[in-house]
Design a protein around this motif. Structure first.
Motif, PDB file in Angstrom:
ATOM      1  N   TYR A  57       8.730  -0.798   3.431  1.00 62.88           N
ATOM      2  CA  TYR A  57       9.064  -2.216   3.503  1.00 62.88           C
ATOM      3  C   TYR A  57       8.229  -2.852   4.613  1.00 62.88           C
ATOM      4  O   TYR A  57       8.235  -2.384   5.760  1.00 62.88           O
ATOM      5  N   THR A  58       7.506  -3.908   4.273  1.00 62.90           N
ATOM      6  CA  THR A  58       6.526  -4.476   5.192  1.00 62.90           C
ATOM      7  C   THR A  58       6.599  -5.996   5.223  1.00 62.90           C
ATOM      8  O   THR A  58       6.980  -6.632   4.230  1.00 62.90           O
ATOM      9  N   ARG A  59       6.208  -6.578   6.365  1.00 59.25           N
ATOM     10  CA  ARG A  59       6.100  -8.030   6.476  1.00 59.25           C
ATOM     11  C   ARG A  59       4.738  -8.515   5.993  1.00 59.25           C
ATOM     12  O   ARG A  59       4.532  -9.709   5.832  1.00 59.25           O
ATOM     13  N   ARG A  60       3.822  -7.590   5.776  1.00 61.19           N
ATOM     14  CA  ARG A  60       2.513  -7.948   5.239  1.00 61.19           C
ATOM     15  C   ARG A  60       2.599  -8.122   3.716  1.00 61.19           C
ATOM     16  O   ARG A  60       3.622  -7.817   3.105  1.00 61.19           O
ATOM     17  N   ASN A  61       1.509  -8.551   3.141  1.00 60.69           N
ATOM     18  CA  ASN A  61       1.441  -8.644   1.687  1.00 60.69           C
ATOM     19  C   ASN A  61       1.444  -7.223   1.120  1.00 60.69           C
ATOM     20  O   ASN A  61       0.516  -6.450   1.364  1.00 60.69           O
ATOM     21  N   PRO A  62       2.484  -6.828   0.355  1.00 65.18           N
ATOM     22  CA  PRO A  62       2.555  -5.446  -0.142  1.00 65.18           C
ATOM     23  C   PRO A  62       1.328  -5.014  -0.932  1.00 65.18           C
ATOM     24  O   PRO A  62       0.945  -3.840  -0.890  1.00 65.18           O
ATOM     25  N   SER A  63       0.685  -5.944  -1.622  1.00 60.65           N
ATOM     26  CA  SER A  63      -0.482  -5.583  -2.440  1.00 60.65           C
ATOM     27  C   SER A  63      -1.679  -5.186  -1.586  1.00 60.65           C
ATOM     28  O   SER A  63      -2.611  -4.535  -2.073  1.00 60.65           O
ATOM     29  N   HIS A 111       7.186  -2.552  -0.705  1.00 59.00           N
ATOM     30  CA  HIS A 111       7.982  -3.747  -0.974  1.00 59.00           C
ATOM     31  C   HIS A 111       7.871  -4.735   0.182  1.00 59.00           C
ATOM     32  O   HIS A 111       7.641  -4.344   1.333  1.00 59.00           O
ATOM     33  N   ALA A 112       8.083  -5.990  -0.101  1.00 63.34           N
ATOM     34  CA  ALA A 112       8.210  -6.994   0.942  1.00 63.34           C
ATOM     35  C   ALA A 112       9.555  -6.821   1.637  1.00 63.34           C
ATOM     36  O   ALA A 112      10.544  -6.402   1.022  1.00 63.34           O
ATOM     37  N   MET A 113       9.598  -7.134   2.931  1.00 60.86           N
ATOM     38  CA  MET A 113      10.834  -6.978   3.692  1.00 60.86           C
ATOM     39  C   MET A 113      11.994  -7.754   3.096  1.00 60.86           C
ATOM     40  O   MET A 113      13.146  -7.320   3.173  1.00 60.86           O
ATOM     41  N   ASP A 114      11.701  -8.898   2.487  1.00 62.42           N
ATOM     42  CA  ASP A 114      12.798  -9.747   2.033  1.00 62.42           C
ATOM     43  C   ASP A 114      13.543  -9.206   0.812  1.00 62.42           C
ATOM     44  O   ASP A 114      14.541  -9.802   0.385  1.00 62.42           O
TER      45      ASP A 114
END
Length: 331
Positions: free
Chosen positions: A38-44, A56-59
């Motif tokens: 889970y990351t705050r960056r763009n997962p792609s 995945h995105a953190m949200d």
């Protein structure tokens, strides 16, 4: 205690050096399964070590509640963990490596309140210091009550101190190494209980790349006089090129010693020493986090909720082996 029969589902929150280390460590533990990063960056734009690992995105993390047994938080202690750990402990079992020693009681209270309210289990400040060194300090004091404890760090690259020198005006890049003073270490190992000042225990070695036009002497003076970081130490500053920095200082080695020197009688002195020598500080810290994540899962299954530290975990809880296997093979 019994062996885990189904994989422990692990989620990684944050994907810097520590997150990559956790991904590598989980892969070495057959009783664990990485369910996602889970990351705050763009997962792609994030490339995990293992192709196919979900990113995945953190949200979306809260929507995955029930799909993760333990979250391993890999953010920083200054800004990330004080906010993330209490928020996520209200929903997940988790572990972090919070390492601001002076703020551990405050962090514990915040995480404990959230975890108790949600009937989750959260373990904070796992790593090697705090963490493994903390355990050895407790053991030393308990076994040798008439004694003194000494902690030495290094030789190793300090990420916090390196960041501090990179923030100095005129600095384009740099690293800082913490080095134990050999004479002090030898005195302690001999069983003598010296009173050592901060300056007598460690020295600091900085390698700095200057920005074009920067005043080298002004940069050196700012570094060696920096409060809380360098002013209490014998500090050397060497100026190098960007090429030398990339070539010679890209690794993140570290380590150190915890030594307890004491007497069991007037005639007999005893010395206990625990030592680490690490090629990669973040990879070893990650390995500690993964072992303690196993214990977090087991404690959660046993209904041991709230916030925990390494002091609350029996050593056998860290191992994938059963209690019977540990007695037969390691006791």
């Amino acid at each position: 205690m019994a062996s885990t029969t189904s994989p422990i589902r692990v989620g990684i929150v944050g994907y810097g050096n520590l997150g990559r280390g956790v991904e590598a460590a989980v892969a070495k533990n057959p009783d664990m399964q990485l369910t996602g990063i889970y990351t705050r960056r763009n997962p792609s734009q994030l490339q995990p070590l293992n192709v196919g690992t979900p990113v995945h995105a953190m949200d979306v993390l809260l929507s995955h509640k029930g799909q993760v047994d333990v979250l391993i938080l890999c953010g920083g202690s200054k800004d990330d963990l004080p906010k993330q750990a209490p928020e996520l402990a209200a929903h997940f079992n988790l572990i972090d490596s919070f390492d601001t020693h002076a703020r551990i009681p405050e962090h514990f209270a915040n995480v404990d309140s959230a975890a108790q309210g949600s009937q989750c289990t959260a373990l904070i400040s796992a790593g090697w210091d705090p963490g493994m060194f903390s355990i050895n300090r407790v053991m030393g004091e308990a076994l040798l009550p008439d004694g003194a404890t000494y902690t030495f760090w290094g030789k190793g690259l300090s990420q916090g101190h390196s960041d501090a020198i990179r923030r100095v005006d005129g600095v384009a890049g740099g690293v800082q190494y913490t080095i134990p003073v050999e004479d002090a270490v030898n005195k302690v190992r001999s069983g003598v209980r010296p009173e050592l000042s901060t300056r007598e225990k460690h020295k600091r070695e900085c390698h700095v790349v200057l920005k074009d036009g920067a005043d080298a002497e002004a940069v050196r003076k700012t570094i060696v006089e920096m409060p809380h970081y360098f002013d209490q130490y014998d500090t050397t500053v060497s100026f190098i090129t960007a090429e030398e920095l990339a070539r010679d200082h890209a690794a993140m080695p570290h380590g150190g010693f915890v030594i307890r020197s004491g007497n069991t009688s007037a005639e007999n002195k005893q010395v206990i020493e625990y030592r680490l020598q690490l090629d990669s500080n973040p990879e070893f810290t990650s390995s500690v986090l993964v072992a303690y994540a196993r214990a977090v899962h087991r404690m959660a299954q046993a209904g041991q909720h709230g916030c925990k530290t390494v002091f609350d975990v029996a050593p056998g809880m860290l191992s994938p082996k059963s209690a019977a296997e540990l007695r037969a093979e390691l006791l």
